[in-house]
Design an enzyme around this catalytic site. Structure first.
Site, PDB file in Angstrom:
ATOM      1  N   HIS A 216       1.697   2.302  -3.454  1.00 42.18           N
ATOM      2  CA  HIS A 216       0.660   3.161  -4.049  1.00 42.18           C
ATOM      3  C   HIS A 216       0.823   4.594  -3.535  1.00 42.18           C
ATOM      4  O   HIS A 216       0.674   5.556  -4.276  1.00 42.18           O
ATOM      5  CB  HIS A 216      -0.739   2.683  -3.654  1.00 42.18           C
ATOM      6  CG  HIS A 216      -1.187   1.424  -4.321  1.00 42.18           C
ATOM      7  ND1 HIS A 216      -1.240   1.281  -5.682  1.00 42.18           N
ATOM      8  CD2 HIS A 216      -1.641   0.251  -3.809  1.00 42.18           C
ATOM      9  CE1 HIS A 216      -1.707   0.069  -5.978  1.00 42.18           C
ATOM     10  NE2 HIS A 216      -1.952  -0.578  -4.858  1.00 42.18           N
TER      11      HIS A 216
ATOM     12  N   GLU B 114       0.833  -1.201   0.000  1.00 42.91           N
ATOM     13  CA  GLU B 114       0.000   0.000   0.000  1.00 42.91           C
ATOM     14  C   GLU B 114       0.871   1.256   0.000  1.00 42.91           C
ATOM     15  O   GLU B 114       0.517   2.268  -0.600  1.00 42.91           O
ATOM     16  CB  GLU B 114      -0.961   0.009   1.195  1.00 42.91           C
ATOM     17  CG  GLU B 114      -2.004  -1.106   1.168  1.00 42.91           C
ATOM     18  CD  GLU B 114      -2.775  -1.207  -0.143  1.00 42.91           C
ATOM     19  OE1 GLU B 114      -2.974  -0.177  -0.812  1.00 42.91           O
ATOM     20  OE2 GLU B 114      -3.152  -2.335  -0.522  1.00 42.91           O
TER      21      GLU B 114
HETATM   22 ZN   LIG Z   1      -2.692  -2.525  -4.620  1.00 44.11          ZN
END
Ligand SMILES: [Zn+2]
Length: 691
Positions: free
Chosen positions: A482, A479
């Site tokens: 991202h 994450e």
């Molecule tokens: Zn992802």
């Protein structure tokens, strides 16, 4: 400003200003969460839509001939109020929903769909976009010129795919379909949340929890109390099929009940909703000239065609199944030759891992303490690779007390953006892990990024440290990948900002960031015993490395199962009836794909496949493995070029992470790696080449 409410009557009668109406004055335009209330959303949505429609009208009816500035720049500047409320609202509805918020969502979803249509299907507006597109070879374009010309192309493509060239009658039908689909998605999500809660496994007798750690039992008791079941133990269901407790529970009947509760979710409450969604999507695709929703969805992705996706899947399905069957054999041996049921797989898998690799995954957890993983792992890696530093900003309030705000700085001390992390599972949070952007970077609007990571880690009893599983550590790095994509964005137009890239590309940077989880300098830095501070024993790391490929057959088949289900639902042609029996449709689809293994349920079954029925992953679940081709290739590039160096980080940042959608995705990959993507590194990584 006083933080205590006053009792003055004037406060109730006076004009109350809506916190969305003006741009935030907080650092990095962080939304002013402290002053946002439920009552602010609807008025903000309404004014935001009205404002944007007025802006669109002004552009469409402009007396001057269309040029880049009076049309596309004006479009890029439009809808800022709507954007502010949208980003905050959808972050909230995923991370901390409530019945009131769900009401608003149900009301606003179809209206937002209609609003989008009012823009996409505005003939005069499209006329201007088309005029620019037709003249794109000779247009006067502002710097950065390459990004500007791409903006012309992408706007034209987007409007065509949204129905701008259809007849008025077909556009009318399209509007109806979009509104209905928006409502159905909201219904699916609401039903699923309720059913997931209702199907949580309630255990009365603590003996049935044998195998779970003391902490896990305490958490289940805590969960029972929180749900008003004092004295009972409640195992809440995570979004995916296989629940983590299946690896530990020694009682096979409890394992069976837990898995069955998980696998049965959504089928009763959502079966009609799902049938309608897939049928209407097929009709929508046909209206736009595509033979299926899958074909429509990939048209503007990096995959481009149905055949491209199927060719890639065909290369991984047979070796993955063969691999999983070998794993099934070794599990069977561990079960004295008796067959392995689906609910036994994780349990015996853990036994084999212990016996053959001497690796007890529970023994890892004391070395994986949450704060240490975040600061000495995730942040440390970002510092080593990109030179970033992080400062906690407890003075800045996020949307929930468990969400923490950090300010992120470049190596030269300049502020990059804000990073918010929200670790813990709660009843009001949807399952899974994800990243949101609250503010998108863009030079045009002078905006720096504000990004959020959400995880679903079980909250330990008060005063206890949060110890993670290795999967949770990997998810945290993922994450954060991202988050980096959002934070490093350095583009002119909001259209291309950060994670505004094709869906089958967006997972690539996040997957690359997973490479640092086991990078020796990083691992040694964060994996320390939470009580003694002792480093993780070297032999534990070595055993982990040796066991890496074990279970890869299961994981690949589980993932591909979900991928093929998604694909089958969205390859329906318009008018094709999938039948009322969703489970039969699933069985046929998996059988046809050569993926039917009763012992390995798909990672998500149809009834709770929120990715494809509520999020934007319809006909797009293949994206993860598609992106992993690029990821595995990139990891190889890092390894061949000196590994974890600032130079490599800067190169990846410059060519890829900062570019957002402003460069064609495959081109960006090639600019970074120097070659076209190759699938071999992925096959090696997943153990799919040797046999
Ligand atoms: Zn992802």
């Amino acid at each position: 400003m006083p933080s205590e409410p006053t009792t003055s009557a004037a406060q109730d009668d006076g004009p109350v200003s809506n916190p969305f109406f003006a741009a935030s004055t907080l650092p990095y335009q962080l939304p002013p969460f402290a002053s946002i209330t439920l009552a602010d959303y609807l008025p903000a949505f309404e004014r935001g839509m009205a404002e944007q429609l007025a802006e669109i009208d002004a552009i469409a009816s402009c007396a001057e001939a269309p040029d880049f500035t009076n049309t596309l720049i004006a479009l890029e500047r439009s809808g800022q109020l709507l954007g502010r409320v949208l980003h905050v609202f959808y972050n909230q509805s995923a991370a901390d929903t409530s019945p009131e918020l769900q009401e608003i969502e149900a009301e606003i979803s179809p209206r937002l769909a209609a609003h989008q249509d009012a823009i996409h299907l505005n003939g005069a507006l499209f006329g201007r976009i088309k005029a620019l597109f037709d003249a794109r070879e000779t247009l006067e374009l502002p710097e950065p010129a390459a990004e500007s010309v791409r903006l012309v192309d992408k706007y034209h493509e987007e409007y065509v795919l949204a129905g701008a060239e259809l007849s008025p009658a077909d556009q009318e039908r399209l509007r109806e379909l979009n509104a209905e689909l928006a409502t159905l998605s909201t219904t699916f999500q609401r039903n699923l949340l309720a059913d997931t809660k209702a199907r949580a496994l309630v255990i009365e007798d603590v003996a049935e929890l044998a195998g779970l750690s003391e902490d896990a039992v305490a958490a289940a008791a805590e969960n029972g109390r929180a749900l008003g079941r004092e004295g009972a133990y409640v195992l809440s269901l995570k979004l995916f099929s296989n629940q983590t407790e299946l690896a530990e529970l020694t009682n096979p009947d409890v394992r069976r009940r837990l898995l069955e509760a998980s696998l049965g979710r959504g089928f009763t409450v959502n079966s009609e909703v799902i049938r309608q969604i897939v049928t209407l999507r097929a009709e929508r695709a046909a209206l736009l000239g595509f033979e299926s929703y899958a074909a429509y969805q990939v048209a503007d992705k990096t995959a481009r065609t149905v055949a491209d996706v199927e060719e890639m899947l065909a290369r991984v399905v047979p070796p993955a199944v063969a691999n999983a069957r070998r794993e099934a054999e070794s599990l069977r041996a561990a079960n004295d030759g008796a067959p392995i049921a689906a609910w036994d797989w994780q349990y015996y898998s853990e036994q084999v891992r212990k016996a053959e690799y001497d690796l007890d995954t529970a023994a890892l957890r004391p070395y994986l303490e949450l704060e240490s993983v975040l600061h000495d792992g995730v942040f440390f890696a970002a510092n080593q690779v990109y030179g970033l530093t992080f400062t906690a900003r407890p003075d800045l309030r996020a949307y929930h007390p468990d969400a923490h705000v950090f300010e992120v700085f470049n190596e030269d001390g300049s502020g990059l953006g804000l990073f918010i992390i929200d670790f813990y599972a709660r009843e009001s949070k949807r399952g899974g892990a994800w990243m949101n952007e609250l503010v998108f970077q863009s030079a045009l609007l002078g905006a720096k990024p504000v990004v959020v990571n959400n995880l679903n880690i079980a909250k330990p009893p008060a005063g206890e440290p949060t110890l993670l599983t290795f999967d949770e550590v990997t998810t945290m790095f993922h994450e954060f990948g991202h988050a980096l994509h959002g934070l490093f964005s350095d583009v002119a137009y909001p259209y291309f900002s950060g994670t505004n890239v094709p869906r089958d590309f967006v997972e690539y940077p996040s997957q690359v960031n997973e490479m640092w989880v086991t990078w020796p300098e990083v691992l040694r830095n964060y994996a320390k015993h939470h009580r003694t501070g002792a480093p993780i024993p070297t032999e534990l790391i070595e055993r982990m490395e040796a066991a890496k490929l074990f279970g890869e057959g299961f994981r690949t088949v589980e993932y591909l199962g979900a991928t093929l289900l998604d694909w089958a639902w969205h390859k329906l042609a318009a008018g094709e009836d999938p039948g009322a029996d969703l489970e039969a449709f699933e069985a046929t689809a998996l059988e046809k794909a050569g993926l039917a293994m009763a012992e390995i349920p798909p990672r998500y079954r149809t009834g709770y496949f929120a990715h494809i029925f509520t999020n934007d992953y319809a006909a797009g679940y293949y994206s993860y493995i598609w992106a992993e081709v690029l990821d595995a290739d990139s990891v190889e590039w890092f390894e061949q070029n000196g590994g974890m160096t600032r130079e490599n980080g800067d190169h990846f940042r410059a060519e890829l992470l900062s570019r957002g959608g402003s460069v064609d995705s495959i081109q960006a990959f090639e600019n970074f790696s120097g070659h076209a993507p190759e699938i071999e590194p992925l096959l090696v990584r997943r153990g799919l080449t040797a046999h």
